[in-house]
Motif scaffolding. Structure first.
Motif, mmCIF file in Angstrom:
data_model
loop_
_atom_site.group_PDB
_atom_site.id
_atom_site.type_symbol
_atom_site.label_atom_id
_atom_site.label_comp_id
_atom_site.label_asym_id
_atom_site.label_seq_id
_atom_site.Cartn_x
_atom_site.Cartn_y
_atom_site.Cartn_z
ATOM 1 N N GLU A 152 0.832 -1.207 0.000
ATOM 2 C CA GLU A 152 0.000 0.000 0.000
ATOM 3 C C GLU A 152 0.864 1.252 0.000
ATOM 4 O OE1 GLU A 152 -4.142 -1.482 2.128
ATOM 5 O OE2 GLU A 152 -2.587 -0.567 3.385
ATOM 6 N N PHE A 153 1.974 1.232 0.710
ATOM 7 C CA PHE A 153 2.856 2.397 0.776
ATOM 8 C C PHE A 153 3.477 2.697 -0.592
ATOM 9 C CE2 PHE A 153 6.985 4.453 1.958
ATOM 10 C CZ PHE A 153 6.457 5.586 2.571
ATOM 11 N N THR A 154 3.748 1.668 -1.360
ATOM 12 C CA THR A 154 4.340 1.886 -2.687
ATOM 13 C C THR A 154 3.288 2.189 -3.747
ATOM 14 O OG1 THR A 154 4.344 -0.510 -3.094
ATOM 15 C CG2 THR A 154 6.362 0.451 -2.213
ATOM 16 N N GLY A 155 2.010 2.200 -3.360
ATOM 17 C CA GLY A 155 0.961 2.625 -4.285
ATOM 18 C C GLY A 155 0.107 1.528 -4.864
ATOM 19 N N ALA A 515 14.990 2.661 -1.925
ATOM 20 C CA ALA A 515 15.353 1.468 -2.690
ATOM 21 C C ALA A 515 15.042 0.202 -1.902
ATOM 22 C CB ALA A 515 16.836 1.514 -3.059
ATOM 23 N N THR A 516 15.275 0.250 -0.590
ATOM 24 C CA THR A 516 15.000 -0.922 0.249
ATOM 25 C C THR A 516 13.512 -1.206 0.321
ATOM 26 O OG1 THR A 516 16.955 -0.425 1.589
ATOM 27 C CG2 THR A 516 15.328 -1.929 2.534
ATOM 28 N N VAL A 517 12.705 -0.158 0.486
ATOM 29 C CA VAL A 517 11.247 -0.337 0.533
ATOM 30 C C VAL A 517 10.753 -0.940 -0.776
ATOM 31 C CG1 VAL A 517 9.042 0.890 0.569
ATOM 32 C CG2 VAL A 517 10.804 1.457 2.241
ATOM 33 N N ALA A 518 11.252 -0.438 -1.893
ATOM 34 C CA ALA A 518 10.831 -0.953 -3.200
ATOM 35 C C ALA A 518 11.195 -2.430 -3.344
ATOM 36 C CB ALA A 518 11.482 -0.137 -4.314
ATOM 37 N N GLU A 519 12.394 -2.787 -2.923
ATOM 38 C CA GLU A 519 12.837 -4.181 -3.026
ATOM 39 C C GLU A 519 12.003 -5.084 -2.117
ATOM 40 O OE1 GLU A 519 16.962 -6.834 -2.585
ATOM 41 O OE2 GLU A 519 16.900 -4.752 -1.885
ATOM 42 N N ALA A 520 11.774 -4.643 -0.880
ATOM 43 C CA ALA A 520 11.002 -5.447 0.068
ATOM 44 C C ALA A 520 9.571 -5.646 -0.421
ATOM 45 C CB ALA A 520 11.008 -4.790 1.443
ATOM 46 N N ALA A 521 8.994 -4.611 -1.029
ATOM 47 C CA ALA A 521 7.626 -4.715 -1.534
ATOM 48 C C ALA A 521 7.559 -5.620 -2.759
ATOM 49 C CB ALA A 521 7.085 -3.327 -1.869
ATOM 50 N N THR A 522 8.486 -5.448 -3.678
ATOM 51 C CA THR A 522 8.488 -6.233 -4.912
ATOM 52 C C THR A 522 8.684 -7.715 -4.634
ATOM 53 O OG1 THR A 522 9.381 -4.355 -6.165
ATOM 54 C CG2 THR A 522 9.634 -6.539 -7.142
ATOM 55 N N GLU A 523 9.540 -8.020 -3.652
ATOM 56 C CA GLU A 523 9.869 -9.421 -3.354
ATOM 57 C C GLU A 523 9.033 -9.999 -2.212
ATOM 58 O OE1 GLU A 523 14.062 -9.808 -2.751
ATOM 59 O OE2 GLU A 523 14.583 -8.693 -4.559
ATOM 60 N N TYR A 524 8.082 -9.214 -1.693
ATOM 61 C CA TYR A 524 7.290 -9.634 -0.524
ATOM 62 C C TYR A 524 8.227 -10.113 0.588
ATOM 63 C CZ TYR A 524 4.191 -10.063 -4.574
ATOM 64 O OH TYR A 524 3.516 -9.843 -5.757
ATOM 65 N N ALA A 525 9.203 -9.271 0.896
ATOM 66 C CA ALA A 525 10.288 -9.662 1.801
ATOM 67 C C ALA A 525 10.476 -8.636 2.917
ATOM 68 C CB ALA A 525 11.586 -9.844 1.007
ATOM 69 N N PRO A 526 9.592 -8.621 3.924
ATOM 70 C CA PRO A 526 9.750 -7.668 5.027
ATOM 71 C C PRO A 526 11.088 -7.795 5.748
ATOM 72 C CG PRO A 526 7.602 -8.758 5.135
ATOM 73 C CD PRO A 526 8.393 -9.464 4.075
ATOM 74 N N HIS A 527 11.687 -8.994 5.704
ATOM 75 C CA HIS A 527 12.963 -9.169 6.416
ATOM 76 C C HIS A 527 14.062 -8.278 5.845
ATOM 77 C CE1 HIS A 527 13.681 -11.919 3.012
ATOM 78 N NE2 HIS A 527 14.968 -11.809 3.278
ATOM 79 N N LEU A 529 13.611 -5.161 4.835
ATOM 80 C CA LEU A 529 13.415 -3.867 5.479
ATOM 81 C C LEU A 529 13.888 -3.933 6.928
ATOM 82 C CD1 LEU A 529 12.394 -0.970 5.584
ATOM 83 C CD2 LEU A 529 10.083 -1.864 6.021
ATOM 84 N N ALA A 530 13.608 -5.033 7.615
ATOM 85 C CA ALA A 530 14.058 -5.195 8.998
ATOM 86 C C ALA A 530 15.586 -5.130 9.078
ATOM 87 C CB ALA A 530 13.545 -6.513 9.568
ATOM 88 N N ALA A 531 16.270 -5.796 8.156
ATOM 89 C CA ALA A 531 17.736 -5.777 8.144
ATOM 90 C C ALA A 531 18.255 -4.363 7.894
ATOM 91 C CB ALA A 531 18.265 -6.735 7.077
ATOM 92 N N TYR A 532 17.598 -3.642 6.991
ATOM 93 C CA TYR A 532 17.997 -2.259 6.706
ATOM 94 C C TYR A 532 17.866 -1.397 7.963
ATOM 95 C CZ TYR A 532 17.552 2.572 5.215
ATOM 96 O OH TYR A 532 17.696 3.935 5.132
ATOM 97 N N LEU A 533 16.762 -1.533 8.685
ATOM 98 C CA LEU A 533 16.519 -0.704 9.860
ATOM 99 C C LEU A 533 17.517 -1.023 10.976
ATOM 100 C CD1 LEU A 533 12.627 -0.848 9.895
ATOM 101 C CD2 LEU A 533 14.055 1.101 9.225
ATOM 102 N N TYR A 534 17.865 -2.290 11.110
ATOM 103 C CA TYR A 534 18.874 -2.654 12.113
ATOM 104 C C TYR A 534 20.228 -2.028 11.762
ATOM 105 C CZ TYR A 534 22.257 -5.415 14.726
ATOM 106 O OH TYR A 534 23.307 -5.790 15.517
ATOM 107 N N GLN A 535 20.574 -2.066 10.480
ATOM 108 C CA GLN A 535 21.826 -1.426 10.051
ATOM 109 C C GLN A 535 21.770 0.081 10.293
ATOM 110 O OE1 GLN A 535 21.785 -3.053 5.963
ATOM 111 N NE2 GLN A 535 23.810 -3.877 6.382
ATOM 112 N N LEU A 536 20.610 0.677 10.031
ATOM 113 C CA LEU A 536 20.450 2.122 10.253
ATOM 114 C C LEU A 536 20.680 2.456 11.721
ATOM 115 C CD1 LEU A 536 19.623 4.896 9.033
ATOM 116 C CD2 LEU A 536 17.268 4.341 9.697
ATOM 117 N N ALA A 537 20.078 1.690 12.616
ATOM 118 C CA ALA A 537 20.263 1.928 14.050
ATOM 119 C C ALA A 537 21.716 1.706 14.454
ATOM 120 C CB ALA A 537 19.343 1.006 14.848
#
Length: 587
Positions: A152-155, A515-527, A529-537
């Protein structure tokens, strides 16, 4: 606000143009850009291209470098090894690009909408009527909810479907018992809690089962009631509906505890396709896709055989005339393709049902219901394991109730919050404990690739250290604390400032959110996005340790570091929200 072009996309465009200029006969060329420890980015595509064009890779790389303009975006490009390119960006480009994302007042951080959105029907969170939800229901609900939010976030146009188990032979037994013992459920559905509703259903089921097993005459009446239900007898259907409503009270209470929005209109269970079953079977038999075998209507496959070498069929209709799960699932596909106009149908279902869905999808394609323009995909998930690596059970060997699991997570998290709390009231500690506990359970699930099993370890889940939601929530709360203490100083981008190495690393990672959100949405791969956020923190923790914010040397540096803090916080908040996890302002 318009989307913001990422730094990697801008660099990619420059390198691709230089590559095409150096080798015009090769047409468009991909420089294969990626993040690197040696520089900000590394391009590896020249080696393969040079081999294809029979050129010297290092000479080609040197030629490409000469065609890349350095300036406000690129500070330096150097040839490394046999023909890699190491690219370093200007500090100004990093700050300005983040400032553009920061200026997005929609809260999207410059993430674009899909240019040509389709319609995706996602089938997830499928509890069974009259049965308590257990740990096995967790993954479908949590993974499905995150994928819905990402799409939904990607439209994408998303249609949610909760295919609950609300049909079958057991309901004849239950309805008949309720008919003969009407006082058992004489309260109004809206006057009881979800727990009480399920307690009533559980008690009713056990009483009905006991009578069913002991009384042959009741058993006969119960089986006749199944026929009445399937035939649409008004009184039977009315009683069945009351029974379903009792279960829904419970479902909604559990999903509310999971902090998930489940809408009644999206609940279309097995019963919702009952009127289509006969036609589905007729269409399959008339087209020759399904054939009669020993009285049953079956679909056979060339590549699916049992251990004995004999074909394993998909049974659409049983020999006694009853319908199997396949008939319902195939009818659901017809509805989703022809009525809901789905381009994609996603099933968030246990991996152990993979063979069933493979057969269902292939049958639907043979029948012409799934064309080349419609994707049907099972987002298969693994099993929740205990610390011992075996399927998660209670000490008595029973399946763990989902409510009990969530309550324990909330209790553990509340203890962690209480230990850290400095100025929180008891009510605030309870609220934060719920947000942290539920978030911990969700994140442990979502940070694991869906098709993998994972161990349910509450001690690790609520830890402030390591790859946990608590670590991410704490990073967010820490930033909010800094922003509150900033006084008159406000976040402001200063592109003219030189950046510390830790600032650059944080800024570059924050820039890759879209780019991460687009990849996670396209691949149905929330993990992902989770990995990206952990790296961000983690990048933020390094920045916090090495770059004083409120005690920086100049006012401009204070403002710029507050700006980096706020960009990080907004990215964490948005990213966690897409995973269905809260980010408390204080912890």
């Amino acid at each position: 606000m318009a989307s913001v072009t990422s730094l990697s996309d801008s660099v990619h465009q420059r390198l691709a143009a230089a590559l095409s200029a150096a080798l015009p006969q090769a047409g468009s060329a991909d420089p294969l850009l990626r993040r690197s420890d040696r520089a900000d980015f590394q391009a590896n595509g020249i080696l393969a291209l040079a081999k294809k064009e029979k050129a010297n890779p290092r000479e080609l790389a040197t030629q490409v470098v000469s065609g890349v303009e350095s300036g406000e975006l690129i500070k330096d490009v150097e040839v490394s090894g046999p023909g890699f390119l190491n690219i370093t960006l200007t500090d100004r480009a990093i700050t300005e690009n983040l400032a553009a994302r920061y200026a997005d007042d929609t809260g999207r951080l410059g993430v674009p909408h899909a240019e040509q959105p389709g319609t995706t029907v996602i089938d997830y969170a499928q509890p069974n009527v009259a049965k308590e939800m257990h740990v096995g229901h967790l993954r479908s609900a949590v993974i499905g909810d995150a994928v819905v939010k990402l799409l939904e976030f990607t439209g994408e146009n998303v249609v949610r479907r909760h295919h609950i188990g609300d049909w079958g032979t057991q309901f004849g037994m239950l309805i008949q018992y309720l008919e003969e013992h009407p006082h058992e459920l004489d309260h109004k559905a809206d006057e009881v809690s979800g727990e009480e509703a399920m307690s009533n259903l559980d008690r009713l089921y056990k009483a009905a089962r006991k009578l069913f097993d002991a009384d042959e005459e009741f058993k006969t009446r119960a089986r006749r009631r199944v026929v009445d239900l399937q035939a649409g007898d008004p009184q039977t259907v009315a009683m069945w509906q009351k029974f379903v409503d009792e279960s829904k009270i419970y479902f909604f209470s559990v999903f509310e505890k999971l902090d998930m929005e489940i809408r009644d209109a999206d609940i279309v269970g097995e019963s919702g396709y009952n009127d289509m079953l006969a036609e589905t079977c007729r269409l399959l038999e008339e087209s020759g896709v399904a054939v009669r075998s020993e009285g049953a209507l079956c679909v056979f496959f060339d590549d699916i055989k049992g251990p004995d070498g004999n074909p394993v069929p998909l049974i659409v209709q049983k020999s006694d005339g009853g319908y199997g799960y396949a008939a319902t699932d195939l009818s659901a596909i017809r509805d989703r393709v022809f009525n809901l106009k789905a381009n994609s149908i996603i099933y968030v279902v246990d991996a152990r049902q993979s063979l069933h869905f493979k057969m269902v999808f292939e049958t639907a394609r043979k029948a012409g219901w799934l064309g080349d323009d419609v994707k049907a995909y099972q987002l298969a998930f693994g099993t929740v394991l205990g610390k011992d690596g075996k399927p998660f059970k209670t000490r008595e060997g029973e399946t763990v109730r989902l409510v009990d699991l969530l309550d324990e997570a909330i209790d553990r998290a509340s203890a962690v919050v209480r230990e850290k709390a400095q100025d929180l009231s008891a009510a605030e500690i309870a609220e934060r404990g719920t947000q942290v506990g539920v978030g911990a359970v969700k994140y442990a699930d979502l940070s694991t690739s869906a098709n993998r099993d994972y161990k349910f370890d509450l001690d690790q889940m609520v830890s402030l250290n390591g790859d946990t939601s608590v670590y991410l929530q704490y990073a967010y709360a820490r930033i909010q604390s800094i922003l509150r203490k900033a006084g008159a100083s406000r976040p402001a981008a200063h592109p003219e400032l030189e950046l510390h190495e830790a600032e650059r690393a944080l800024g570059l990672h924050a820039d890759s959110f879209a780019a991460t959100v687009a990849e996670a949405a396209t691949e149905y791969a929330p993990h992902k996005l989770a990995a990206y956020l952990y790296q961000l923190a983690s990048f933020y923790t390094t920045f916090y340790d090495k770059c004083p914010v409120l005690k920086a040397e100049t006012q401009e540096q204070i403002e710029n570091r507050l700006f980096l803090c706020d960009v990080t916080a907004r990215t964490l908040h948005r990213g966690m929200d897409l995973l269905g996890i809260r980010t408390p302002e204080r912890l």
